[in-house]
Design an enzyme around this catalytic site. Structure first.
Site, short mmCIF file in Angstrom:
data_model
loop_
_atom_site.label_atom_id
_atom_site.label_comp_id
_atom_site.label_asym_id
_atom_site.label_seq_id
_atom_site.Cartn_x
_atom_site.Cartn_y
_atom_site.Cartn_z
CG ASP A 108 -1.82 1.23 1.27
OD1 ASP A 108 -2.84 1.21 0.56
OD2 ASP A 108 -1.51 2.20 1.99
CE1 TYR A 152 0.16 7.88 2.65
CE2 TYR A 152 0.77 5.63 2.12
CZ TYR A 152 -0.12 6.52 2.66
OH TYR A 152 -1.29 6.06 3.21
CE LYS A 192 -4.00 4.58 0.44
NZ LYS A 192 -2.58 4.52 0.88
CG HIS A 240 -4.95 9.51 0.17
ND1 HIS A 240 -3.59 9.53 0.04
CD2 HIS A 240 -5.17 9.08 1.44
CE1 HIS A 240 -3.02 9.11 1.16
NE2 HIS A 240 -3.96 8.84 2.02
N1 LIG Z 1 -5.85 5.92 3.50
C1 LIG Z 1 -5.37 6.66 4.47
O1 LIG Z 1 -5.76 7.82 4.65
C2 LIG Z 1 -4.34 6.07 5.39
C3 LIG Z 1 -4.10 6.67 6.64
C4 LIG Z 1 -3.17 6.07 7.49
C5 LIG Z 1 -2.48 4.93 7.09
N2 LIG Z 1 -2.72 4.39 5.86
C6 LIG Z 1 -2.00 3.17 5.39
O2 LIG Z 1 -2.10 2.18 6.40
C7 LIG Z 1 -0.79 1.75 6.80
C8 LIG Z 1 -0.76 1.31 8.24
O3 LIG Z 1 -1.20 2.31 9.11
P1 LIG Z 1 -0.19 3.11 10.06
O4 LIG Z 1 1.15 3.15 9.46
O5 LIG Z 1 -0.87 4.40 10.36
O6 LIG Z 1 -0.19 2.31 11.45
P2 LIG Z 1 -0.01 0.78 11.93
O7 LIG Z 1 0.36 -0.08 10.79
O8 LIG Z 1 -1.22 0.45 12.71
O9 LIG Z 1 1.19 0.88 12.97
C9 LIG Z 1 2.49 1.15 12.55
C10 LIG Z 1 3.39 1.23 13.78
O10 LIG Z 1 3.46 -0.03 14.44
C11 LIG Z 1 4.81 -0.44 14.58
N3 LIG Z 1 4.79 -1.91 14.43
C12 LIG Z 1 4.40 -2.60 13.34
N4 LIG Z 1 4.39 -3.92 13.57
C13 LIG Z 1 4.81 -4.09 14.85
C14 LIG Z 1 5.00 -5.23 15.67
N5 LIG Z 1 4.74 -6.47 15.22
N6 LIG Z 1 5.45 -5.04 16.94
C15 LIG Z 1 5.70 -3.80 17.40
N7 LIG Z 1 5.52 -2.67 16.67
C16 LIG Z 1 5.08 -2.82 15.40
C17 LIG Z 1 5.58 0.29 13.51
O11 LIG Z 1 6.90 0.53 13.89
P3 LIG Z 1 8.17 0.03 12.98
O12 LIG Z 1 7.96 0.49 11.58
O13 LIG Z 1 9.33 0.67 13.65
O14 LIG Z 1 8.16 -1.46 13.11
C18 LIG Z 1 4.80 1.62 13.43
O15 LIG Z 1 5.25 2.49 14.45
C19 LIG Z 1 0.05 2.99 6.48
O16 LIG Z 1 1.44 2.68 6.46
C20 LIG Z 1 -0.52 3.40 5.16
O17 LIG Z 1 -0.02 2.54 4.13
C21 LIG Z 1 -3.65 4.93 5.01
#
Ligand SMILES: NC(=O)c1ccc[n+]([C@@H]2O[C@H](COP(=O)([O-])OP(=O)(O)OC[C@H]3O[C@@H](n4cnc5c(N)ncnc54)[C@H](OP(=O)(O)O)[C@@H]3O)[C@@H](O)[C@H]2O)c1
Ligand SMILES: *[C@@H]1O[C@H](CO)[C@@H](O)[C@H](O)[C@H]1NC(C)=O
Ligand SMILES: *[C@@H]1O[C@H](CO)[C@@H](O)[C@H](O)[C@H]1NC(C)=O
Ligand SMILES: *[C@@H]1O[C@H](CO)[C@@H](O)[C@H](O)[C@H]1NC(C)=O
Length: 343
Positions: free
Chosen positions: A78, A83, A108, A139
């Site tokens: 994704d 980004y 997006k 997006h």
């Molecule tokens: N459409 C939208 O508007 C929108 C908005 C927000 C996000 N997104 C997409 O959704 C994806 C995921 O959401 P997000 O990045 O906000 O949050 P997330 O995936 O819920 O959490 C990411 C965080 O968790 C940590 N992490 C991941 N796996 C772990 C594990 N097994 N143990 C401990 N820590 C862990 C990562 O740190 P490390 O990297 O240091 O491991 C990072 O700090 C984004 O990257 C993006 O692609 C889309």
């Protein structure tokens, strides 16, 4: 002799099975309403914000994450024009050795790109070094001028017509939206030729999105869950529990010899959504896709559902006076993290 032949046969059958498995990846695929299918879990690549706005990628951070993920069996990546990392995702895919056609690439249409959907998609395709994306999402329902600060008011139905054109031209195999609310989804369904295949929204333990999930189930739209971990790793005490060491989560995880983040991802998968956990660490990337060999019981699903607080982590209140702002209003809108980004 017969035994040797049999053994050779067995080994080659196993080798073929393994090769097929490597093509398909580790996550099963879910059908989409347009006849295609999507892997049940993917890698997120958004790096977050700091004081200076969106974090820039560190040297090799994104390329490594994408390449490790594909080697670990991920088949969905994704990304987004906003980004600023589509070119790094492309390098990661190239380096992994996994074939382009075996990867489900999601990107997006950025908030400042809505007046030129086809031109913007072509630029994304160039950065991604490919002739098509598997899924192209609007997006946000709201649009901006190029400065990312000045609102642009474009009806998302007009944007959707151009998305349909991108789909017709084969530049986007599936099309969908992100951050739309139920009212906006209904209006889109009432006025489209091609139904959105996917809705990407925040779903996690604190934000169950029950109404949206009911709606999308009824209309055969697949939900992708962004920020799937919610506040699981947050050191700030303000957001509601649970945290990674929560007793209830630890007990369930112990039963299956899994970690609590794995339990959270499994919970989302069993709710029928496609989580896209982001990590840039190899062992976490590998851990996060290792969730297809256990199953939570209905009682455990019910226990986990009780963490819901309708608490939104991604709540861009700085946009709340835009006419197409999709979320709840706040009394104290926060600062815009995009300010001070690209001028
Ligand atoms: N459409 C939208 O508007 C929108 C908005 C927000 C996000 N997104 C997409 O959704 C994806 C995921 O959401 P997000 O990045 O906000 O949050 P997330 O995936 O819920 O959490 C990411 C965080 O968790 C940590 N992490 C991941 N796996 C772990 C594990 N097994 N143990 C401990 N820590 C862990 C990562 O740190 P490390 O990297 O240091 O491991 C990072 O700090 C984004 O990257 C993006 O692609 C889309
Ligand atoms: C772009 O993809 C082609 C294969 O389609 C590959 O040969 C080339 O090396 C890629 N370029 C980059 C910069 O990754
Ligand atoms: C979602 O659907 C379930 C089952 O039909 C129903 O019990 C629940 O009230 C609905 N929730 C919302 C918020 O619409
Ligand atoms: C959904 O979005 C529209 C803007 O298009 C807004 O008027 C409405 O209040 C939103 N609904 C909810 C429940 O926030």
């Amino acid at each position: 002799m017969a035994r040797v032949v049999f053994l050779c046969l067995l080994l080659s059958v196993l080798a073929v099975a393994q090769a097929a498995d490597q093509t398909a990846g580790k996550a099963p695929r879910l059908p989409l309403n347009d006849g295609r299918s999507i892997p049940a879990l993917g890698l997120g690549t958004f790096l977050g914000f700091d004081e200076k706005g969106q974090k820039a990628a560190k040297e090799r951070e994104v390329e490594n994450a994408v390449s490790w993920a594909l080697k670990a069996g991920y088949r969905l990546i994704d990304t987004a024009s906003l980004y600023n990392n589509e070119h790094l995702v492309a390098s990661g895919i190239e380096e992994s050795g996994v074939k382009r056609e075996d990867v489900f690439i999601v990107t997006k249409l950025g908030t400042p790109e809505q007046r030129d959907v086809l031109g913007s998609l072509r630029k994304s395709l160039q950065r991604l070094n490919t002739s098509y994306v598997d899924l192209y999402l609007i997006h946000f329902p709201i649009a901006f001028k190029a400065d990312l600060k000045t609102y642009d008011v474009i009806d998302y139905l007009d944007t959707w017509r151009a998305m349909e054109e991108a789909h017709a031209q084969g530049l986007a195999r599936s099309i969908g939206v992100s951050n739309f609310n139920v009212t906006q989804m209904q209006r889109l369904l009432d006025n489209c030729r091609v139904k959105p295949a996917v809705l990407q929204v925040e779903v996690n333990l604190n934000l169950a999105q029950e109404a949206l999930l009911n709606f999308t189930r009824q209309h055969d739209i697949q939900v992708m869950a962004y920020s799937p971990f919610g506040s699981l790793f947050d050191s700030n005490p303000a957001p509601p529990p649970p945290r990674v060491g929560d007793e209830t989560l630890v007990t369930i995880a112990g039963k299956y010899k899994k970690t609590t983040p794995q339990v959270v991802l499994r919970y989302l998968i069993q709710r029928g959504v496609v989580p896209i956990p982001k990590s840039v660490r190899k062992e976490k990337i590998e851990q996060n896709i290792d969730v297809f060999d256990f199953e939570l019981t209905p009682e455990e699903m019910d226990t986990l559902s009780k963490f819901n607080k309708n608490y939104r982590l991604v709540w861009p209140t700085f946009w709340q006076d835009h006419p197409y702002y999709p979320f709840e209003q706040s009394d104290k809108p926060g600062p815009n993290p995009f300010e001070g980004v690209k001028e």
